[in-house]
Write a protein that holds these residues in place. Structure first.
Motif, PDB file in Angstrom:
ATOM      1  N   UNK A  90      85.821  64.815  36.295  1.00 18.96           N
ATOM      2  CA  UNK A  90      84.411  65.176  36.403  1.00 18.96           C
ATOM      3  C   UNK A  90      83.969  66.079  35.257  1.00 18.96           C
ATOM      4  N   UNK A  91      84.890  66.843  34.684  1.00 16.13           N
ATOM      5  CA  UNK A  91      84.559  67.760  33.592  1.00 16.13           C
ATOM      6  C   UNK A  91      85.526  67.523  32.435  1.00 16.13           C
ATOM      7  N   UNK A  92      85.370  66.425  31.710  1.00 18.99           N
ATOM      8  CA  UNK A  92      86.346  66.094  30.656  1.00 18.99           C
ATOM      9  C   UNK A  92      86.351  67.083  29.502  1.00 18.99           C
ATOM     10  N   UNK A  93      85.212  67.709  29.216  1.00 18.72           N
ATOM     11  CA  UNK A  93      85.147  68.632  28.086  1.00 18.72           C
ATOM     12  C   UNK A  93      85.317  70.081  28.499  1.00 18.72           C
ATOM     13  N   UNK A  94      85.632  70.339  29.776  1.00 14.78           N
ATOM     14  CA  UNK A  94      85.740  71.708  30.273  1.00 14.78           C
ATOM     15  C   UNK A  94      87.060  72.335  29.839  1.00 14.78           C
ATOM     16  N   UNK A  95      87.050  73.660  29.774  1.00 11.91           N
ATOM     17  CA  UNK A  95      88.242  74.459  29.473  1.00 11.91           C
ATOM     18  C   UNK A  95      88.659  75.164  30.757  1.00 11.91           C
ATOM     19  N   UNK A  96      89.884  74.898  31.211  1.00 10.32           N
ATOM     20  CA  UNK A  96      90.415  75.561  32.404  1.00 10.32           C
ATOM     21  C   UNK A  96      91.876  75.884  32.135  1.00 10.32           C
TER      22      UNK A  96
ATOM     23  N   UNK B 284      93.370  85.493  36.059  1.00 11.04           N
ATOM     24  CA  UNK B 284      94.321  84.403  36.286  1.00 11.04           C
ATOM     25  C   UNK B 284      93.905  83.127  35.550  1.00 11.04           C
ATOM     26  N   UNK B 285      92.652  82.676  35.721  1.00  9.37           N
ATOM     27  CA  UNK B 285      92.175  81.462  35.076  1.00  9.37           C
ATOM     28  C   UNK B 285      90.761  81.693  34.551  1.00  9.37           C
ATOM     29  N   UNK B 286      90.435  80.985  33.454  1.00 12.88           N
ATOM     30  CA  UNK B 286      89.080  81.005  32.885  1.00 12.88           C
ATOM     31  C   UNK B 286      88.581  79.568  32.820  1.00 12.88           C
ATOM     32  N   UNK B 287      87.377  79.350  33.332  1.00 12.83           N
ATOM     33  CA  UNK B 287      86.731  78.039  33.288  1.00 12.83           C
ATOM     34  C   UNK B 287      85.493  78.130  32.399  1.00 12.83           C
ATOM     35  N   UNK B 288      85.397  77.222  31.422  1.00 10.66           N
ATOM     36  CA  UNK B 288      84.228  77.126  30.555  1.00 10.66           C
ATOM     37  C   UNK B 288      83.868  75.663  30.384  1.00 10.66           C
TER      38      UNK B 288
END
Length: 462
Positions: free
Chosen positions: A226-232, A245-249
């Motif tokens: 669903x978010x192919x270009x996302x950073x996780x 712990x985690x960063x989502x952009x």
């Protein structure tokens, strides 16, 4: 300039780009908050329905499992009862057969006894004639009776053996079934003890990493398409002294439009000191600000009995801005909710960027005009201060000249008085009360009458 139409009165009015950008920012903030509130309410309702459905399904599944177990136990009990009934029936049948055989034997014995008595009577009657023949007949009859009795006893022993074997077989089968269920129960108990021991031996770090691994698996397995270009990714930068712990952009045309800092918290059931979710709010807010994230989300299994945190997504923005607390089952829904709400703001941001670019010249002109006003005001202030200083100096000079004027006027009065006194001075006044000078004056006056005026008493006025 842009034209806007009032939705109430229908009048059209114009606003400049700066006011339009301010209105767009206000509308965007209100719509965003309203959308987030509405989505949270919908998600709460949907999660509550799903929770009730899951609870109902779990109760139904448990009831079905219990029903199936009860049915299995009932079947086993029925089978055991049936075997016991069969065994009892077989025992009764064998007892009846034995009883019938014994009755037949007793009847045969009775018949033989009767025949024996009859034979004896006949023997008595014909003893003398057929004593030998009767004895032979009695011996043969006794042998037949003994053979018949032995056959019946053998048959009864066989029936008893068969009944004993059948009873032993049913007992063995019952014992086998009981041992089978005991083995299954023991295996299940060993699994429960294993997981309890595993959870007891797990350290706090292992518990937290298990929750992190769960969230990472959910995102990469279900949400990555669903978010192919996302950073996780995990936050491994601890240069500031702390890290999340985690960063989502996520990005749209290379422009970041949403960023979330995640913190996962869990603890063992037998932990002596129980933590609360609010114990980690300050650290999460500091990590979010240090990494430049817009939102902060705490994924927590702490306070498992809290109705507030078990109810769904909890907004704690009253403590720290744009911060939420969720359970792990709301991880996917939380990301989807924030992403959908943030995507609607991209168009407003683009319009605002266009309006800002169009208002650059006006802003520069206003800045230059303001700079000119500031410079002119400063020069005017300096000139005014110097002019005031010059006026003060002039006033001081005028006051000094006034003092000089007054002194000169006083000197003129003194000179006038001196002149008046000099003009009033005469020989008569000088010689008054001075006989010597009076005589001299008279002599001079007489001499002047005889000589020219310029030779008589030089230095004296006539």
């Amino acid at each position: 300039m842009r034209e806007l139409k009032c939705p109430k009165c229908g009048s059209v009015f114009s606003v400049d780009e700066a006011d339009y950008a301010s209105i767009v920012s206000q509308v965007r903030g209100a719509e965003f908050e309203a959308e987030v509130t509405r989505r949270i309410a919908e998600l709460h309702a949907r999660q509550e329905a799903e929770r009730k459905a899951r609870e109902a399904e779990a109760v139904n599944a448990q009831q079905r499992a219990l029903f199936q177990k009860d049915q299995a136990l009932n079947q086993k009990d029925g089978e055991i009862s049936r075997l016991k009934e069969q065994l009892a029936a077989m025992g009764e049948k064998k007892q009846l057969e034995i009883h019938a055989a014994l009755q037949d034997k007793d009847m045969e014995i009775t018949r033989l006894s009767a025949a024996l008595r009859e034979g004896r009577a006949a023997l008595e009657n014909v003893r003398k004639d057929s004593a030998n023949a009767l004895e032979v007949a009695v011996l043969k009859e006794r042998q037949k009776t003994q053979a018949a009795l032995q056959d019946k006893e053998t048959e009864i022993a066989g029936l008893k053996s068969a009944a004993a074997l059948s009873k032993s077989a049913s007992e063995l089968r019952e014992k086998s079934l009981r041992e089978e269920y005991e083995v299954k129960l023991k295996v299940a108990q060993e699994q429960v003890d294993y997981y309890k021991d595993l959870k007891t031996r797990m350290s706090t770090k292992m518990v937290g990493e298990t929750l992190e691994q769960h969230c990472s698996t959910v995102f990469n397995g279900e949400m990555r398409p669903l978010f192919p270009s996302a950073y996780f990714e995990k936050d491994n930068d601890a240069s500031g002294g702390s890290k999340g712990d985690f960063i989502f952009r996520d990005y749209d045309d290379g422009q970041e439009y949403i960023s979330i800092m995640f913190e996962m918290k869990n603890e063992m059931d037998n932990t002596a000191v129980k933590h609360k979710n609010e114990d980690f709010f300050r650290k999460l807010d500091a990590d979010r600000n240090a990494k430049g994230c817009e939102y902060a989300v705490l994924v927590s299994l702490l306070e498992p009995d809290s109705e507030l945190y078990n109810g769904g997504i909890v907004d704690v923005s009253y403590r720290y801005p744009k911060m939420y607390v969720i359970r792990p089952q709301f991880f996917k829904a939380m990301i989807t909710l924030l992403v959908n709400a943030a995507r609607k703001t991209i168009e407003y941001q683009r319009e605002l960027a266009i309006a800002r670019s169009q208002s650059v010249d006006v802003t520069n002109f206003e800045n230059q005009l303001q700079a000119f006003r500031d410079g002119f005001g400063r020069n005017y202030r300096l000139a005014s201060e110097k002019f005031k200083a010059a006026i003060d100096e002039i006033d001081k000079s005028i006051a000094h000249l006034q003092k000089i004027k007054e002194a000169l006027i006083g000197s003129e009065n003194n000179l006038r008085l001196a002149n008046d006194k000099a003009e009033g001075l005469t020989i008569k006044k000088l010689t008054r009360g001075n006989p010597t000078m009076k005589a001299k004056s008279d002599e001079a006056r007489e001499a002047s009458s005889q000589t020219p005026a310029d030779t008589a008493f030089p230095g004296f006025l006539p």
